[in-house]
Scaffold this motif. Structure first.
Motif, PDB file in Angstrom:
ATOM      1  N   LYS A  89      18.949 -15.080  -4.462  1.00  0.00           N
ATOM      2  CA  LYS A  89      17.484 -15.032  -4.434  1.00  0.00           C
ATOM      3  C   LYS A  89      16.979 -14.360  -3.166  1.00  0.00           C
ATOM      4  N   ILE A  90      17.654 -14.602  -2.040  1.00  0.00           N
ATOM      5  CA  ILE A  90      17.269 -13.959  -0.777  1.00  0.00           C
ATOM      6  C   ILE A  90      17.406 -12.442  -0.923  1.00  0.00           C
ATOM      7  N   LYS A  91      18.514 -11.982  -1.510  1.00  0.00           N
ATOM      8  CA  LYS A  91      18.730 -10.541  -1.698  1.00  0.00           C
ATOM      9  C   LYS A  91      17.629  -9.940  -2.573  1.00  0.00           C
ATOM     10  N   GLU A  92      17.296 -10.620  -3.674  1.00  0.00           N
ATOM     11  CA  GLU A  92      16.236 -10.143  -4.565  1.00  0.00           C
ATOM     12  C   GLU A  92      14.910 -10.040  -3.818  1.00  0.00           C
ATOM     13  N   LEU A  93      14.589 -11.088  -3.052  1.00  0.00           N
ATOM     14  CA  LEU A  93      13.323 -11.102  -2.310  1.00  0.00           C
ATOM     15  C   LEU A  93      13.296 -10.014  -1.241  1.00  0.00           C
ATOM     16  N   GLU A  94      14.420  -9.757  -0.603  1.00  0.00           N
ATOM     17  CA  GLU A  94      14.449  -8.705   0.421  1.00  0.00           C
ATOM     18  C   GLU A  94      14.238  -7.327  -0.202  1.00  0.00           C
ATOM     19  N   GLN A  95      14.796  -7.117  -1.401  1.00  0.00           N
ATOM     20  CA  GLN A  95      14.573  -5.845  -2.097  1.00  0.00           C
ATOM     21  C   GLN A  95      13.097  -5.703  -2.473  1.00  0.00           C
ATOM     22  N   LYS A  96      12.527  -6.783  -3.012  1.00  0.00           N
ATOM     23  CA  LYS A  96      11.115  -6.787  -3.400  1.00  0.00           C
ATOM     24  C   LYS A  96      10.239  -6.531  -2.171  1.00  0.00           C
ATOM     25  N   LYS A  97      10.594  -7.178  -1.060  1.00  0.00           N
ATOM     26  CA  LYS A  97       9.829  -7.039   0.177  1.00  0.00           C
ATOM     27  C   LYS A  97       9.869  -5.595   0.678  1.00  0.00           C
ATOM     28  N   SER A  98      11.041  -4.951   0.644  1.00  0.00           N
ATOM     29  CA  SER A  98      11.117  -3.569   1.130  1.00  0.00           C
ATOM     30  C   SER A  98      10.310  -2.638   0.224  1.00  0.00           C
ATOM     31  N   TYR A  99      10.314  -2.909  -1.081  1.00  0.00           N
ATOM     32  CA  TYR A  99       9.483  -2.130  -2.009  1.00  0.00           C
ATOM     33  C   TYR A  99       8.004  -2.303  -1.661  1.00  0.00           C
ATOM     34  N   LEU A 100       7.591  -3.545  -1.431  1.00  0.00           N
ATOM     35  CA  LEU A 100       6.195  -3.829  -1.093  1.00  0.00           C
ATOM     36  C   LEU A 100       5.804  -3.168   0.225  1.00  0.00           C
ATOM     37  N   GLU A 101       6.702  -3.191   1.189  1.00  0.00           N
ATOM     38  CA  GLU A 101       6.413  -2.566   2.490  1.00  0.00           C
ATOM     39  C   GLU A 101       6.235  -1.054   2.340  1.00  0.00           C
ATOM     40  N   ARG A 102       7.069  -0.427   1.496  1.00  0.00           N
ATOM     41  CA  ARG A 102       6.901   1.020   1.231  1.00  0.00           C
ATOM     42  C   ARG A 102       5.552   1.269   0.563  1.00  0.00           C
ATOM     43  N   SER A 103       5.182   0.385  -0.366  1.00  0.00           N
ATOM     44  CA  SER A 103       3.910   0.509  -1.073  1.00  0.00           C
ATOM     45  C   SER A 103       2.737   0.419  -0.098  1.00  0.00           C
ATOM     46  N   VAL A 104       2.815  -0.519   0.864  1.00  0.00           N
ATOM     47  CA  VAL A 104       1.761  -0.659   1.879  1.00  0.00           C
ATOM     48  C   VAL A 104       1.673   0.614   2.707  1.00  0.00           C
ATOM     49  N   LYS A 105       2.823   1.141   3.116  1.00  0.00           N
ATOM     50  CA  LYS A 105       2.836   2.340   3.944  1.00  0.00           C
ATOM     51  C   LYS A 105       2.203   3.517   3.199  1.00  0.00           C
ATOM     52  N   GLU A 106       2.549   3.677   1.907  1.00  0.00           N
ATOM     53  CA  GLU A 106       1.972   4.771   1.116  1.00  0.00           C
ATOM     54  C   GLU A 106       0.453   4.624   1.024  1.00  0.00           C
ATOM     55  N   ALA A 107      -0.017   3.407   0.753  1.00  0.00           N
ATOM     56  CA  ALA A 107      -1.457   3.170   0.633  1.00  0.00           C
ATOM     57  C   ALA A 107      -2.151   3.436   1.967  1.00  0.00           C
ATOM     58  N   GLU A 108      -1.531   3.007   3.074  1.00  0.00           N
ATOM     59  CA  GLU A 108      -2.116   3.263   4.397  1.00  0.00           C
ATOM     60  C   GLU A 108      -2.171   4.762   4.682  1.00  0.00           C
ATOM     61  N   ASP A 109      -1.123   5.489   4.280  1.00  0.00           N
ATOM     62  CA  ASP A 109      -1.117   6.951   4.459  1.00  0.00           C
ATOM     63  C   ASP A 109      -2.246   7.588   3.650  1.00  0.00           C
ATOM     64  N   ASN A 110      -2.453   7.099   2.418  1.00  0.00           N
ATOM     65  CA  ASN A 110      -3.539   7.621   1.577  1.00  0.00           C
ATOM     66  C   ASN A 110      -4.898   7.354   2.219  1.00  0.00           C
TER      67      ASN A 110
END
Length: 121
Positions: A89-110
Motif C-alpha cells: 500500500k505504501i508503494k501504491e500511495l507513493e506512485q499516486k503521490k508522485s503522479y499528483l505532484e507532477r500534476s500540480v507542477k504542470e498546473a502551476e506551469d500553466n
C-alpha cells in the motif's frame, strides 16, 4: 489544458482550484503513508518479540472482543502478512503521490504561462 470556451479568468480560477485540490490529495497520501509505516513498524517489532519466545508459549489472536489460542507460527505469518500488505500500500500511495505532484507542477506551469501571457498583452 484549459477548456477553450472558458474566459482567461475562469480558466485561471479552474487551474488554481485544481492545484489546491491536488495538493490536498498529496497531503492525504502523506498521512496515509505515515500511518502505514507505523503499522508496518509495529508489526515488525511485535514479530521480533514473538520470535524470541519459546515455541510452546501460549499466544492469542484478538478477534473482535475475544481471543483465540493460536500457534506461534500462525501469529508469525499474520505479522509478516501485515507488514507485506502495508509495504504494498505504501508503494501504491507513493506512485499516486508522485503522479499528483507532477500534476500540480504542470498546473502551476500553466498558471505561470497564463500570467506571462497577460503581462505580455
Amino acid at each position: 489544458a484549459a477548456h477553450p470556451a472558458l474566459s482567461p479568468g475562469q480558466a485561471f480560477s479552474e487551474l488554481q482550484a485544481k492545484v489546491m485540490d491536488t495538493q490536498q490529495k498529496v497531503k492525504l497520501a502523506d498521512l496515509q503513508i505515515e500511518q502505514l509505516t507505523k503499522t508496518k513498524k509495529h508489526a515488525h517489532l511485535t514479530d521480533t518479540e514473538v520470535m524470541m519466545l519459546v515455541d510452546e508459549t501460549r499466544m492469542y489472536e484478538g478477534v473482535g472482543r475475544m481471543f483465540i489460542l493460536q500457534p506461534k507460527g500462525v501469529i508469525h505469518n499474520q505479522l509478516l502478512e501485515k507488514q507485506r500488505i502495508a509495504e504494498e500500500k505504501i508503494k501504491e500511495l507513493e506512485q499516486k503521490k508522485s503522479y499528483l505532484e507532477r500534476s500540480v507542477k504542470e498546473a502551476e506551469d500553466n498558471i505561470r504561462e497564463m500570467l506571462m501571457a497577460r503581462r505580455a498583452q
